[in-house]
Design a protein around this motif. Structure first.
Motif, PDB file in Angstrom:
ATOM      1  N   ASP A  14       0.972  -0.997   0.181  1.00  0.00           N
ATOM      2  CA  ASP A  14      -0.065  -0.169  -0.082  1.00  0.00           C
ATOM      3  C   ASP A  14       0.703   1.551   0.130  1.00  0.00           C
ATOM      4  OD1 ASP A  14      -2.527  -1.216   0.108  1.00  0.00           O
ATOM      5  OD2 ASP A  14      -2.740  -0.593   1.566  1.00  0.00           O
ATOM      6  N   VAL A  15       1.917   0.862   0.370  1.00  0.00           N
ATOM      7  CA  VAL A  15       2.931   2.428   0.678  1.00  0.00           C
ATOM      8  C   VAL A  15       3.804   3.080  -0.393  1.00  0.00           C
ATOM      9  CG1 VAL A  15       4.456   3.384   1.907  1.00  0.00           C
ATOM     10  CG2 VAL A  15       3.877   2.158   3.684  1.00  0.00           C
ATOM     11  N   GLN A  16       4.083   1.461  -1.185  1.00  0.00           N
ATOM     12  CA  GLN A  16       4.452   2.059  -2.560  1.00  0.00           C
ATOM     13  C   GLN A  16       3.657   1.996  -3.571  1.00  0.00           C
ATOM     14  OE1 GLN A  16       8.086   1.255  -3.446  1.00  0.00           O
ATOM     15  NE2 GLN A  16       7.290   2.314  -5.127  1.00  0.00           N
ATOM     16  N   THR A  17       2.313   1.860  -3.864  1.00  0.00           N
ATOM     17  CA  THR A  17       1.457   2.284  -4.766  1.00  0.00           C
ATOM     18  C   THR A  17       1.123   3.411  -4.413  1.00  0.00           C
ATOM     19  OG1 THR A  17      -0.175   0.026  -4.291  1.00  0.00           O
ATOM     20  CG2 THR A  17      -1.286   2.175  -4.884  1.00  0.00           C
ATOM     21  N   MET A  18       1.223   4.165  -3.052  1.00  0.00           N
ATOM     22  CA  MET A  18       0.901   5.644  -2.238  1.00  0.00           C
ATOM     23  C   MET A  18       2.223   6.060  -2.995  1.00  0.00           C
ATOM     24  SD  MET A  18      -0.787   8.299  -1.232  1.00  0.00           S
ATOM     25  CE  MET A  18      -2.058   7.745  -0.755  1.00  0.00           C
ATOM     26  N   GLU A  19       3.162   6.220  -2.397  1.00  0.00           N
ATOM     27  CA  GLU A  19       4.657   6.369  -3.477  1.00  0.00           C
ATOM     28  C   GLU A  19       4.243   6.781  -5.066  1.00  0.00           C
ATOM     29  OE1 GLU A  19       7.056   8.917  -3.831  1.00  0.00           O
ATOM     30  OE2 GLU A  19       7.051   7.906  -1.818  1.00  0.00           O
ATOM     31  N   ASN A  20       4.150   5.901  -5.945  1.00  0.00           N
ATOM     32  CA  ASN A  20       3.902   5.445  -7.305  1.00  0.00           C
ATOM     33  C   ASN A  20       2.848   6.652  -7.735  1.00  0.00           C
ATOM     34  OD1 ASN A  20       5.403   3.719  -7.641  1.00  0.00           O
ATOM     35  ND2 ASN A  20       4.234   1.814  -8.279  1.00  0.00           N
ATOM     36  N   ALA A  21       1.593   6.710  -6.978  1.00  0.00           N
ATOM     37  CA  ALA A  21       1.025   7.451  -7.089  1.00  0.00           C
ATOM     38  C   ALA A  21       1.530   9.415  -6.805  1.00  0.00           C
ATOM     39  CB  ALA A  21      -0.807   7.425  -6.502  1.00  0.00           C
ATOM     40  N   LEU A  22       1.679   9.031  -6.343  1.00  0.00           N
ATOM     41  CA  LEU A  22       2.427  10.835  -5.208  1.00  0.00           C
ATOM     42  C   LEU A  22       3.190  11.056  -7.120  1.00  0.00           C
ATOM     43  CD1 LEU A  22       2.839  10.560  -1.868  1.00  0.00           C
ATOM     44  CD2 LEU A  22       1.247  11.498  -2.546  1.00  0.00           C
ATOM     45  N   CYS A  23       4.053   9.934  -7.041  1.00  0.00           N
ATOM     46  CA  CYS A  23       4.929  10.713  -8.528  1.00  0.00           C
ATOM     47  C   CYS A  23       4.216  10.463  -9.505  1.00  0.00           C
ATOM     48  CB  CYS A  23       6.431   9.526  -8.059  1.00  0.00           C
ATOM     49  SG  CYS A  23       7.164   9.694  -6.980  1.00  0.00           S
ATOM     50  N   LEU A  24       2.966  10.235 -10.080  1.00  0.00           N
ATOM     51  CA  LEU A  24       2.500  10.085 -10.901  1.00  0.00           C
ATOM     52  C   LEU A  24       1.353  11.534 -10.759  1.00  0.00           C
ATOM     53  CD1 LEU A  24       1.500   6.744 -11.628  1.00  0.00           C
ATOM     54  CD2 LEU A  24       2.712   8.286 -12.866  1.00  0.00           C
ATOM     55  N   VAL A  25       0.985  11.978 -10.298  1.00  0.00           N
ATOM     56  CA  VAL A  25       0.114  13.462 -10.025  1.00  0.00           C
ATOM     57  C   VAL A  25       1.159  14.063 -10.165  1.00  0.00           C
ATOM     58  CG1 VAL A  25      -0.557  14.982  -8.290  1.00  0.00           C
ATOM     59  CG2 VAL A  25      -1.482  12.497  -8.588  1.00  0.00           C
ATOM     60  N   PHE A  26       2.376  14.026  -9.745  1.00  0.00           N
ATOM     61  CA  PHE A  26       3.596  15.525 -10.202  1.00  0.00           C
ATOM     62  C   PHE A  26       3.916  15.439 -11.210  1.00  0.00           C
ATOM     63  CE2 PHE A  26       8.049  16.144 -10.593  1.00  0.00           C
ATOM     64  CZ  PHE A  26       8.035  17.733 -10.472  1.00  0.00           C
ATOM     65  N   LEU A  27       4.032  14.200 -11.959  1.00  0.00           N
ATOM     66  CA  LEU A  27       4.538  14.605 -13.303  1.00  0.00           C
ATOM     67  C   LEU A  27       3.080  14.370 -14.290  1.00  0.00           C
ATOM     68  CD1 LEU A  27       6.537  10.775 -13.515  1.00  0.00           C
ATOM     69  CD2 LEU A  27       7.569  13.010 -13.814  1.00  0.00           C
ATOM     70  N   GLN A  28       2.118  14.272 -14.179  1.00  0.00           N
ATOM     71  CA  GLN A  28       0.978  14.355 -14.946  1.00  0.00           C
ATOM     72  C   GLN A  28       0.821  16.302 -14.794  1.00  0.00           C
ATOM     73  OE1 GLN A  28      -2.884  12.021 -14.077  1.00  0.00           O
ATOM     74  NE2 GLN A  28      -3.847  13.249 -16.377  1.00  0.00           N
ATOM     75  N   PHE A  29       0.445  16.411 -13.191  1.00  0.00           N
ATOM     76  CA  PHE A  29       0.081  18.041 -13.188  1.00  0.00           C
ATOM     77  C   PHE A  29       0.839  18.810 -13.280  1.00  0.00           C
ATOM     78  CE2 PHE A  29      -3.368  14.480 -11.835  1.00  0.00           C
ATOM     79  CZ  PHE A  29      -4.737  14.948 -13.144  1.00  0.00           C
ATOM     80  N   GLN A  30       2.047  18.520 -12.530  1.00  0.00           N
ATOM     81  CA  GLN A  30       3.248  20.020 -11.888  1.00  0.00           C
ATOM     82  C   GLN A  30       4.440  19.734 -12.837  1.00  0.00           C
ATOM     83  OE1 GLN A  30       2.321  17.876  -8.080  1.00  0.00           O
ATOM     84  NE2 GLN A  30       2.081  20.300  -7.082  1.00  0.00           N
ATOM     85  N   TYR A  31       4.306  19.018 -13.136  1.00  0.00           N
ATOM     86  CA  TYR A  31       6.261  18.775 -14.085  1.00  0.00           C
ATOM     87  C   TYR A  31       6.654  19.575 -15.084  1.00  0.00           C
ATOM     88  CZ  TYR A  31       9.869  16.146 -16.830  1.00  0.00           C
ATOM     89  OH  TYR A  31      11.204  16.217 -16.744  1.00  0.00           O
ATOM     90  N   ALA A  32       5.085  20.162 -16.034  1.00  0.00           N
ATOM     91  CA  ALA A  32       5.558  20.509 -16.849  1.00  0.00           C
ATOM     92  C   ALA A  32       5.770  22.202 -16.198  1.00  0.00           C
ATOM     93  CB  ALA A  32       4.505  20.998 -17.543  1.00  0.00           C
ATOM     94  N   ASP A  33       5.301  22.509 -15.770  1.00  0.00           N
ATOM     95  CA  ASP A  33       5.528  23.951 -15.273  1.00  0.00           C
ATOM     96  C   ASP A  33       6.890  24.465 -14.033  1.00  0.00           C
ATOM     97  OD1 ASP A  33       3.572  24.961 -16.171  1.00  0.00           O
ATOM     98  OD2 ASP A  33       2.057  24.564 -14.806  1.00  0.00           O
ATOM     99  N   PHE A  34       7.440  22.932 -13.869  1.00  0.00           N
ATOM    100  CA  PHE A  34       8.327  22.359 -12.422  1.00  0.00           C
ATOM    101  C   PHE A  34       9.402  22.725 -12.995  1.00  0.00           C
ATOM    102  CE2 PHE A  34      11.088  20.288  -9.957  1.00  0.00           C
ATOM    103  CZ  PHE A  34      11.655  21.085  -8.795  1.00  0.00           C
ATOM    104  N   PHE A  35       9.826  21.804 -14.084  1.00  0.00           N
ATOM    105  CA  PHE A  35      10.933  21.484 -15.015  1.00  0.00           C
ATOM    106  C   PHE A  35      12.482  22.489 -15.584  1.00  0.00           C
ATOM    107  CE2 PHE A  35       9.282  19.870 -19.054  1.00  0.00           C
ATOM    108  CZ  PHE A  35      10.034  20.571 -20.110  1.00  0.00           C
ATOM    109  N   PRO A  36      11.316  23.759 -16.481  1.00  0.00           N
ATOM    110  CA  PRO A  36      11.745  24.895 -17.172  1.00  0.00           C
ATOM    111  C   PRO A  36      12.406  25.865 -15.841  1.00  0.00           C
ATOM    112  CG  PRO A  36       9.560  24.560 -17.615  1.00  0.00           C
ATOM    113  CD  PRO A  36       9.391  23.689 -16.619  1.00  0.00           C
ATOM    114  N   LYS A  37      12.061  25.936 -14.259  1.00  0.00           N
ATOM    115  CA  LYS A  37      12.635  26.011 -13.493  1.00  0.00           C
ATOM    116  C   LYS A  37      13.778  25.653 -13.022  1.00  0.00           C
ATOM    117  CE  LYS A  37       8.064  28.272 -12.751  1.00  0.00           C
ATOM    118  NZ  LYS A  37       6.862  28.205 -11.767  1.00  0.00           N
TER     119      LYS A  37
END
Length: 214
Positions: free
Chosen positions: A142-165
């Motif tokens: 369950d903890v591993q699934t949560m970690e996967n999900a957290l990273c996927l949320v970042f990649l899907q919704f926040q990464y595009a704005d984050f990496f250029p900075k």
């Protein structure tokens, strides 16, 4: 633009107990108080409310048979995050680590209080808190699934704005994030749409993991 909070959550067909639904509603109501805003596809949301719903969706996608405690944790993983801002801690690594530790405990305590008020048993409450605190990652499913999900949320919704900075250190940041994921999580990460530059950074981070046998 007007919108309905109910329409944002896509999992309408999930058969859930009344108590579980009550917990979701309490967590959502708490996170709707977030003064920080998140804009997605032209609509504006309380940030942690939006991200909690998306985290929940990813958990359901990664594990269609998710346990009750994992579902509860997915909706409360970062509950009340705005109540403990980074600026309240020293702006060095030790300050950062202390902030992360105390923030996680704040999430677990806040979620636990709500679960107690709803009449959840101690075993379920503690199991939910263990996931929120991410204890035994790479050991507890369950903890591993949560970690996967957290990273996927970042990649899907926040990464595009984050990496250029953060071009100078983005590959190392991604490497550390991808290292916390497992092969199942990596499969979903590679299916997300990225810009050419965004994908190149992710591929470089995965190459580093492979080179180091991680």
């Amino acid at each position: 633009m007007a919108f309905s909070f109910k329409n944002l959550y896509l999992g309408k067909t999930i058969d859930m107990s009344e108590k579980l639904q009550q917990a979701f509603e309490r967590f959502d109501a708490y996170n709707k108080n977030d003064p920080n805003r998140f804009t997605w596809k032209g609509q504006d949301y309380p940030q942690e409310y939006f991200l909690a719903l998306k985290l929940h969706e990813w958990v359901r996608k990664l594990d269609p048979q998710a346990s009750q405690q994992l579902l509860l944790a997915s909706r409360s993983q970062h509950i009340g995050r705005w109540e403990s801002p980074r600026k309240n801690y020293p702006m060095d690594r030790s300050g950062y680590l202390l902030w992360r530790k105390e923030l996680a405990q704040h999430h677990a305590t806040t979620a636990g209080k709500i679960l107690r008020e709803l009449g959840y048993d101690e075993t379920t409450m503690l199991a939910t808190q263990q996931i929120i605190l991410k204890r035994k990652i790479k050991v507890e499913a369950d903890v591993q699934t949560m970690e996967n999900a957290l990273c996927l949320v970042f990649l899907q919704f926040q990464y595009a704005d984050f990496f250029p900075k953060h071009e100078d250190k983005i590959v190392d940041i991604l490497r550390k994030s991808l290292l916390k994921m497992d092969a199942h999580g990596h499969q979903f990460a590679l299916q997300l749409p990225y810009s050419e530059a965004g994908l190149a950074h992710i591929q470089a981070a995965l190459a580093l993991l492979a080179a180091k046998g991680q």
